[in-house]
Design a protein around this motif. Structure first.
Motif, PDB file in Angstrom:
ATOM      1  N   UNK A 161       0.913  -1.319   0.125  1.00 54.69           N
ATOM      2  CA  UNK A 161      -0.166   0.072  -0.132  1.00 54.69           C
ATOM      3  C   UNK A 161       0.878   1.265   0.013  1.00 54.69           C
ATOM      4  N   UNK A 162       2.128   1.093   0.866  1.00 52.11           N
ATOM      5  CA  UNK A 162       2.823   2.319   0.830  1.00 52.11           C
ATOM      6  C   UNK A 162       3.620   2.661  -0.535  1.00 52.11           C
ATOM      7  N   UNK A 163       3.939   1.439  -1.247  1.00 52.96           N
ATOM      8  CA  UNK A 163       4.638   1.659  -2.622  1.00 52.96           C
ATOM      9  C   UNK A 163       3.688   2.226  -3.565  1.00 52.96           C
ATOM     10  N   UNK A 164       2.331   1.557  -3.475  1.00 54.10           N
ATOM     11  CA  UNK A 164       1.282   2.170  -4.331  1.00 54.10           C
ATOM     12  C   UNK A 164       1.101   3.909  -4.136  1.00 54.10           C
ATOM     13  N   UNK A 165       1.117   4.255  -2.929  1.00 57.14           N
ATOM     14  CA  UNK A 165       0.982   5.447  -2.654  1.00 57.14           C
ATOM     15  C   UNK A 165       2.176   6.349  -3.090  1.00 57.14           C
ATOM     16  N   UNK A 166       3.333   5.798  -2.899  1.00 54.95           N
ATOM     17  CA  UNK A 166       4.693   6.547  -3.302  1.00 54.95           C
ATOM     18  C   UNK A 166       4.317   6.728  -5.012  1.00 54.95           C
ATOM     19  N   UNK A 167       4.204   5.648  -5.713  1.00 55.58           N
ATOM     20  CA  UNK A 167       3.988   5.735  -7.004  1.00 55.58           C
ATOM     21  C   UNK A 167       2.932   6.723  -7.553  1.00 55.58           C
ATOM     22  N   UNK A 168       1.783   6.922  -6.629  1.00 54.09           N
ATOM     23  CA  UNK A 168       0.818   7.588  -7.308  1.00 54.09           C
ATOM     24  C   UNK A 168       1.081   9.064  -6.828  1.00 54.09           C
ATOM     25  N   UNK A 169       1.975   9.257  -6.195  1.00 56.74           N
ATOM     26  CA  UNK A 169       2.493  10.900  -5.854  1.00 56.74           C
ATOM     27  C   UNK A 169       3.043  11.609  -7.091  1.00 56.74           C
ATOM     28  N   UNK A 170       3.389  10.929  -8.015  1.00 57.92           N
ATOM     29  CA  UNK A 170       4.129  11.373  -9.320  1.00 57.92           C
ATOM     30  C   UNK A 170       2.971  12.178 -10.385  1.00 57.92           C
ATOM     31  N   UNK A 171       1.745  11.557  -9.919  1.00 55.77           N
ATOM     32  CA  UNK A 171       0.871  12.367 -10.963  1.00 55.77           C
ATOM     33  C   UNK A 171      -0.181  13.131 -10.184  1.00 55.77           C
ATOM     34  N   UNK A 172       0.211  13.600  -8.718  1.00 56.54           N
ATOM     35  CA  UNK A 172      -0.614  14.629  -8.071  1.00 56.54           C
ATOM     36  C   UNK A 172      -0.626  15.868  -8.741  1.00 56.54           C
ATOM     37  N   UNK A 173       0.187  16.460  -9.530  1.00 59.40           N
ATOM     38  CA  UNK A 173      -0.222  17.717 -10.071  1.00 59.40           C
ATOM     39  C   UNK A 173      -0.308  17.945 -11.482  1.00 59.40           C
ATOM     40  N   UNK A 174      -0.510  16.653 -12.118  1.00 63.05           N
ATOM     41  CA  UNK A 174      -0.722  16.392 -13.516  1.00 63.05           C
ATOM     42  C   UNK A 174      -2.345  16.575 -13.941  1.00 63.05           C
ATOM     43  N   UNK A 175      -2.666  16.847 -15.131  1.00 61.91           N
ATOM     44  CA  UNK A 175      -3.830  16.724 -15.638  1.00 61.91           C
ATOM     45  C   UNK A 175      -4.248  15.358 -16.122  1.00 61.91           C
ATOM     46  N   UNK A 176      -5.210  14.539 -15.649  1.00 63.63           N
ATOM     47  CA  UNK A 176      -5.437  13.222 -16.227  1.00 63.63           C
ATOM     48  C   UNK A 176      -6.106  13.287 -17.661  1.00 63.63           C
ATOM     49  N   UNK A 177      -5.787  11.880 -18.135  1.00 66.79           N
ATOM     50  CA  UNK A 177      -6.448  11.712 -19.507  1.00 66.79           C
ATOM     51  C   UNK A 177      -7.972  11.711 -19.494  1.00 66.79           C
ATOM     52  N   UNK A 178      -8.566  11.098 -18.461  1.00 68.42           N
ATOM     53  CA  UNK A 178      -9.668  11.277 -18.394  1.00 68.42           C
ATOM     54  C   UNK A 178     -10.234  11.204 -16.940  1.00 68.42           C
ATOM     55  N   UNK A 179     -11.720  11.720 -16.890  1.00 65.34           N
ATOM     56  CA  UNK A 179     -12.095  12.016 -15.484  1.00 65.34           C
ATOM     57  C   UNK A 179     -13.475  11.093 -15.359  1.00 65.34           C
ATOM     58  N   UNK A 180     -13.650  10.343 -14.380  1.00 55.74           N
ATOM     59  CA  UNK A 180     -14.617   9.483 -13.850  1.00 55.74           C
ATOM     60  C   UNK A 180     -15.379  10.323 -12.753  1.00 55.74           C
ATOM     61  N   UNK A 181     -16.670  10.472 -12.839  1.00 53.32           N
ATOM     62  CA  UNK A 181     -17.215  11.423 -11.858  1.00 53.32           C
ATOM     63  C   UNK A 181     -18.450  10.448 -11.052  1.00 53.32           C
ATOM     64  N   UNK A 182     -18.274  10.335  -9.778  1.00 56.31           N
ATOM     65  CA  UNK A 182     -19.153   9.469  -9.031  1.00 56.31           C
ATOM     66  C   UNK A 182     -20.152  10.398  -8.021  1.00 56.31           C
ATOM     67  N   UNK A 183     -21.284  10.814  -8.238  1.00 54.25           N
ATOM     68  CA  UNK A 183     -22.178  11.658  -7.792  1.00 54.25           C
ATOM     69  C   UNK A 183     -23.353  11.449  -7.030  1.00 54.25           C
ATOM     70  N   UNK A 184     -23.634  10.507  -6.365  1.00 56.24           N
ATOM     71  CA  UNK A 184     -24.850  10.046  -5.790  1.00 56.24           C
ATOM     72  C   UNK A 184     -25.429  10.639  -4.724  1.00 56.24           C
ATOM     73  N   UNK A 185     -26.547  11.509  -5.050  1.00 53.03           N
ATOM     74  CA  UNK A 185     -27.077  12.492  -4.229  1.00 53.03           C
ATOM     75  C   UNK A 185     -27.848  11.849  -2.912  1.00 53.03           C
ATOM     76  N   UNK A 186     -28.011  12.640  -2.047  1.00 53.79           N
ATOM     77  CA  UNK A 186     -28.760  11.950  -0.665  1.00 53.79           C
ATOM     78  C   UNK A 186     -30.351  11.934  -1.068  1.00 53.79           C
ATOM     79  N   UNK A 187     -31.106  11.305  -0.331  1.00 52.63           N
ATOM     80  CA  UNK A 187     -32.518  10.775  -0.769  1.00 52.63           C
ATOM     81  C   UNK A 187     -33.182  11.891  -0.878  1.00 52.63           C
ATOM     82  N   UNK A 188     -32.959  13.068  -0.166  1.00 53.61           N
ATOM     83  CA  UNK A 188     -33.714  14.201  -0.028  1.00 53.61           C
ATOM     84  C   UNK A 188     -33.561  15.177  -1.161  1.00 53.61           C
TER      85      UNK A 188
END
Length: 435
Positions: A161-188
């Motif tokens: 898990x630590x290694x995966x987080x370390x690798x992920x840090x290299x894309x922190x400030x970059x713009x992604x190839x694509x964006x998935x959005x998950x937005x499930x609203x509350x019942x009300x």
């Protein structure tokens, strides 16, 4: 809750002077990456090996799989475990898509550890054969576990898990190839037309049968055995609130990678407001004592009924003793008028003639099988073994036995021992056919 997943698609992985992602290539500074691994002094020896799809490579014993990620805003990765305990499921998370960190024992395996073939017939058995695998191959000083069939594998799993987080840090400030959005609203906040659609819940039954802490799945860093069934926003699951445990035959395991990529949950999110009203995820546990099983099944039904659920999907991690939890939950739902589909694998024996589940009910009349753990596989030798092939038979891998490994390096084994082969979360291409 709104969660943005920014995907960076990896085309290849290699080693170099700097850990960087550029033009589809993930370059890893191995020395720097290993320093992250060695932050835990229980790790005594470690290396990083790259395994690509179609390589003549066999990997075993595999203990967990983790997707390289970076939390950009709105919380922490794996809260309560490797980071601060805060709510998951909001903000933006960046992901190195197509890459995977595999935790691999350099020597010692066990009942719960599996095998991945990167090519040949064995590669068809698991989704992890199709990823660019960054194999953390390590040994630890947890010598008391070496000759135990059941291992916690704590140091190595956390290091992955630590290694995966370390690798992920290299894309922190970059713009992604694509964006998935998950937005499930509350019942009300639901539109009236959505309120009229069939109301559906998803139940995730996590493996938690071991009484001692350290073996079981974790929810916000807490042993799932200690919890009652809990309603969770699906974004929490997709953002790292649940981490895989060590206990469970390998083909039946839900890896950490699969939790954050749960394809059934993603499909339910896509169908929300179109064909269904998705109410959320009920995270439950799998128990040992009958009273504990009954208590969890009762609570699952109470939560779903309180939400007004009309339909449910129940996903079981494992087989055998947990089949009772699985069938009890389905029966409770059906008694409450909630139409239910169950997803699980089966153990029909090597001849296919045994009862597929330990427990059955006529109320469980809509089941999806993801595979037979007892299916016999015959796999040709591989040029390269990452880890130690002998662990398949020596250390009690649930798919191997004395004689599984042939003199030429070929293998005869059960599907039971292929890492995450049965993919109960839907993250594989297996086809279900009704006969």
């Amino acid at each position: 809750m709104r969660l943005e997943i920014g995907n960076f698609h990896i085309q290849d992985v290699d080693f170099g002077e700097t850990t960087v992602f550029e033009n589809g290539l993930l370059t890893i500074n191995k020395d720097e990456a290993l320093r992250v691994v060695y932050e835990d002094d229980r790790i005594t020896d470690a290396d990083i090996v790259i395994a690509r799809p179609n390589d003549p490579i066999r990997i075993t014993p595999v203990k967990d799989a983790v997707e390289p990620r970076c939390k950009v805003s709105g919380g922490e990765l794996y809260p309560g475990l490797t980071n601060n305990l805060v709510p998951a499921g909001t903000g933006r998370t960046h992901v190195l898509k197509g890459g995977c960190v595999l935790a691999v024992g350099k020597h010692w395996g066990g009942f719960q550890d599996g095998l991945v073939d990167m090519s040949g017939p064995g590669s068809y058995q698991t989704m992890f054969s199709y990823l660019l695998n960054i194999c953390l191959v390590a040994d630890t000083n947890e010598d008391d576990e070496n000759h135990e069939q059941q291992k916690k594998n704590t140091a190595l799993r956390l290091a992955a898990i630590r290694l995966s987080e370390y690798l992920g840090e290299c894309i922190r400030d970059m713009e992604p190839d694509g964006l998935e959005v998950y937005d499930l609203p509350s019942p009300n906040e639901l539109e009236d037309r959505v309120k009229e659609l069939p109301r559906v819940v998803y139940v995730l039954q996590l493996q938690s049968q071991m009484i001692e802490n350290g073996y079981n799945s974790l929810v916000y860093g807490w042993d799932a055995r200690n919890m009652l069934p809990t309603l969770m926003h699906p974004n929490e699951l997709l953002d790292g609130a649940v981490v895989s445990g060590s206990f469970m035959p390998s083909s039946s395991k839900i890896s950490t990678y699969q939790h954050v990529n749960n394809e059934t949950v993603k499909r339910l999110m896509r169908e929300h407001g179109v064909t269904i009203n998705f109410l959320g995820v009920i995270v439950s546990n799998l128990n040992v004592a009958l009273e504990e099983k009954q208590r969890s099944a009762m609570r699952i039904k109470q939560i779903a009924s309180s939400l007004g659920a009309e339909g449910a999907i129940v996903c079981e991690e494992g087989y055998g003793n947990p089949d009772t939890d699985f069938i009890l939950a389905i029966s409770e739902f059906e008694d409450a008028g909630i139409k239910t589909v169950g997803i699980t694998n089966e153990a029909t024996g090597r001849d296919g003639r045994s009862q597929p589940l330990v427990d059955l009910s006529i109320k469980a009349n809509a089941l999806i099988s993801t595979g037979n753990v007892s299916q016999i596989l015959k796999l040709d030798p591989m040029e390269v073994v990452v880890g130690e092939l002998e662990s398949l038979t020596r250390d009690g891998n649930s798919g191997g036995w004395d004689g599984s490994i042939k003199a030429d390096g070929s293998i005869e084994m059960e599907n039971n021992g292929i890492f995450c082969a049965d993919a109960n979360t839907g993250n594989h291409f297996k086809t279900v056919v009704e006969y």
